[in-house]
Design an enzyme around this catalytic site. Structure first.
Site, mmCIF file in Angstrom:
data_model
loop_
_atom_site.group_PDB
_atom_site.id
_atom_site.type_symbol
_atom_site.label_atom_id
_atom_site.label_comp_id
_atom_site.label_asym_id
_atom_site.label_seq_id
_atom_site.Cartn_x
_atom_site.Cartn_y
_atom_site.Cartn_z
ATOM 1 N N THR A 445 -7.144 34.932 -13.364
ATOM 2 C CA THR A 445 -8.313 35.385 -12.818
ATOM 3 C C THR A 445 -8.670 36.554 -14.058
ATOM 4 O O THR A 445 -7.934 36.773 -15.069
ATOM 5 C CB THR A 445 -8.241 36.091 -11.501
ATOM 6 N N SER A 511 -7.615 36.656 -2.470
ATOM 7 C CA SER A 511 -6.695 37.858 -2.574
ATOM 8 C C SER A 511 -7.548 39.028 -3.712
ATOM 9 O O SER A 511 -6.756 40.136 -3.606
ATOM 10 C CB SER A 511 -5.154 37.784 -3.152
#
Length: 638
Positions: A445, A511
């Site tokens: 990410t 998350s």
């Protein structure tokens, strides 16, 4: 040729050649030649190049910069420079975030892009409030949980990763458009200008890009469109120093610039996405099994970004703003901080602080895994989880003298609910297990942190999930699709209730933890990181380091990391660099057992951060080493 850090993530780019037809494909790579900026101009703090073009001569990379006006930190130079360029031209932090994300997508399509989604946390200085834009990917309307099961068992995780089944409806483009429309000053076309240019003229392949390609080599060789873009004629990754161009992505960005978000969710781009998901372009004769998915044109056409309130808690003298559901990040960080608030760090050694940090994270993850999911489907007990009384009731479960040897059980936050009203959608809460395969910490990410001279702040995390997403480049459009639906939990029985179970139209639990910290009503810190479920522990450790241990933000960010996510055997992950520290020795004496993250690259996360000072200056910080380092700049040198 000078080697530069690779831009890490955010969105794909493309540049069009006005004379090219939609089907025409230029060579993705031209012979090795000097890229702009290799002369190595001296940095000037604000990243100025020749004339008004900041990209004319790229400055040297620095992971820390302090100055006035706006500031930006990303994983790589061009993304940061794109943000500063927008700020210098009068754009605000939201404009700059979209510009940076789109440029990063062109230079590191393996971590984030228009084939994925994200969460944007925005502080609006003029209104003194924090808002969030959820553009998380969603499960297609035609997808049911049973699709992920074969022969009475879940499809093996590696097979789900590289498949059409794992693709969620992408939200990035709609998220950018929503952010610009509500809070920006530029249109999408203006925000994408630099990204188009970077994709069209290309950039030199650096070590990060080369390594990311190599880790996807087996998948890319099996997928015709990915092989054509990312591999050379010999079927190998393009060498370091090669100029990499992505004309298909440039053309896609040009379509978005000219026609807006509708060009992505309807028409040729949408049709190409649907075709790639339902009929993956597998290389003839490939032994790799790539299952088709079920995304339909209506899934794309009907996708909506959500503007949601931030999750807010207090910690000591600070107010912490984070991302709410369907991201578990803000709630889990807040719950762990509430647990830690009962300890006075001034009375503790660094080892004792870290021991409590690990204990708090373990309990917070037990509740995260049991209760949290998409708020439109799940009645998550958020008020109870965020209750200070609930933290008081759970804190004694942190053994102050020895480490745990098993996973913690979830608590009963429903007993502390002050607002029992159900979440929209009326789903059922259900208790799940501890950290499992979906909670691995190796997901790729990126995080972008930006502020402007007016005081607006953007903390933005975006992703395509696994490094390289599902491995499929959308033919003719130059961007990778996500495999975000692997974030759903798959119980042994597909009919078993779980807050993060697969349901049509549902957003998988995330998350991602973009965070903004305030003190006395003024911004203090903005930060976050990539890293799968380790995002949460990275953000938490950064806050503990800067607030409780008093570390300057650059030192807190550079410090070796450890991560406890309620593992079944009580163990924690640790960066290789941590294992040789005095703190590691002290924690081992308390019984802590560490799994060396060196087996998966030796790193946890790749954070960026801003620290705001009382004299009006700001310090921007990126990783000095992780992922080969990031880039930080300020608008005006001190």
């Amino acid at each position: 040729m000078a080697q530069r850090k690779h831009l890490l993530p955010s969105i794909g780019l493309l540049v069009l050649c006005a004379s090219c037809s939609p089907s025409e494909k230029l060579d993705p790579v031209s012979p090795v030649e000097p890229a702009p900026g290799d002369a190595g101009a001296e940095p000037d703090g604000g990243g100025n190049g020749a004339g008004d073009d900041l990209f004319a001569t790229l400055p040297k990379i620095t992971p820390t910069a302090t100055g006035r006006g706006g500031a930006a930190a990303t994983v790589d130079l061009r993304g940061t420079l794109a943000a500063i360029e927008i700020l210098k031209k009068g754009g605000n932090a939201v404009d700059a975030a979209v510009a940076a994300a789109s440029v990063l997508g062109a230079t590191d399509p393996f971590s984030c892009g228009i084939g994925g989604g994200g969460f944007m946390l925005i502080y609006l200085a003029g209104e003194g409030k924090v808002v969030t834009i959820d553009h998380r990917e969603t499960a297609p309307a035609g997808l049911t949980a049973s699709a992920f099961y074969e022969n009475g068992a879940p499809i093996p995780f590696p097979e789900r990763v590289t498949s059409g089944l794992s693709v969620g409806v992408p939200g990035t483009v709609r998220g950018w458009s929503e952010a610009l429309r509500r809070y920006g000053t530029l249109g999408l076309g203006d925000a994408l200008k630099r990204a188009i240019q970077v994709a069209e003229t290309g950039f030199d392949v650096d070590r990060t890009f080369f390594e990311q390609t190599g880790r996807n080599l087996q998948r890319f060789r099996a997928i015709t469109s990915s092989k054509a873009l990312f591999l050379g004629p010999d079927g190998e990754p393009w060498p370091v120093g090669t100029i990499f161009k992505n004309p298909d992505l440039a053309r896609t960005y040009r379509l978005l610039a000219e026609r807006g978000e509708k060009a992505f969710y309807e028409g040729e781009v949408a049709e190409a996405i649907v075709a790639a998901v339902r009929n993956p372009p597998v290389e003839p004769g490939s032994a790799l099994t790539i299952r088709p998915g079920v995304i339909a044109p209506a899934d794309l056409r009907d996708y909506e970004a959500r503007v949601r309130p931030a999750v807010t808690t207090t910690y000591r003298d600070y107010t912490i703003h984070g991302m709410g559901l369907p991201s578990s990040g803000g709630i889990t960080v807040a719950l762990a901080l509430n647990l830690l608030e009962g300890f006075d760090p001034e009375l503790l050694t660094p080892v004792e602080v870290l021991h409590r940090y690990l204990g708090a994270s373990r309990l917070a993850f037990a509740d995260r895994d049991a209760f949290l999911g998409d708020p439109e489907f799940v009645e998550a007990p958020v008020a109870g989880l965020l209750s200070k009384d609930y933290a008081d009731a759970r804190r004694d479960l942190i053994d102050l003298f020895k480490a745990p040897t098993e996973a913690a059980a979830p608590g009963d936050p429903f007993a502390f609910q002050t607002d029992p009203s159900p979440s929209p959608g009326g789903g059922q809460g259900a208790r799940g297990g501890g950290a499992g395969p979906n909670d691995a910490g190796d997901n790729e990410t990126t995080h972008i942190t930006i502020s402007d001279a007016a005081g607006n702040i953007v903390s933005y995390t975006c992703t395509i999930e696994t490094e390289g997403g599902n491995g499929v480049v959308v033919p003719g459009h130059g961007f990778l699709l996500n495999n975000e639906l692997t974030d759903f939990n798959l119980p042994a029985d597909p009919s078993a209730p779980h807050p993060n179970a697969v349901e049509p139209g549902k957003r998988p639990r995330s998350s991602m933890s973009p965070t903004i910290v305030m003190k006395d009503g003024k911004p203090e810190i903005a930060l976050a990181s990539p890293g799968g479920s380790t995002i949460i522990t990275t953000v938490l450790q950064l806050l503990v380091g800067s607030i409780d241990l008093g570390l300057p933000i650059d030192e807190a960010l550079a410090a070796p990391r450890i991560s406890q996510r309620n593992a079944r055997d009580g163990s924690s992950d640790a960066e290789t660099a941590f294992l040789s520290t005095p703190e590691a020795e002290g924690l081992a004496a308390l019984g802590h057992v560490f799994s060396d993250a060196g087996t998966t690259g030796g790193e946890i996360g790749a954070a960026t951060a801003l620290r705001f000072h009382g004299d009006g200056t700001v310090t921007a910080v990126a990783e000095p080493v992780r992922r080969h380092g990031g880039s930080a700049m300020v608008e005006q040198a001190p």
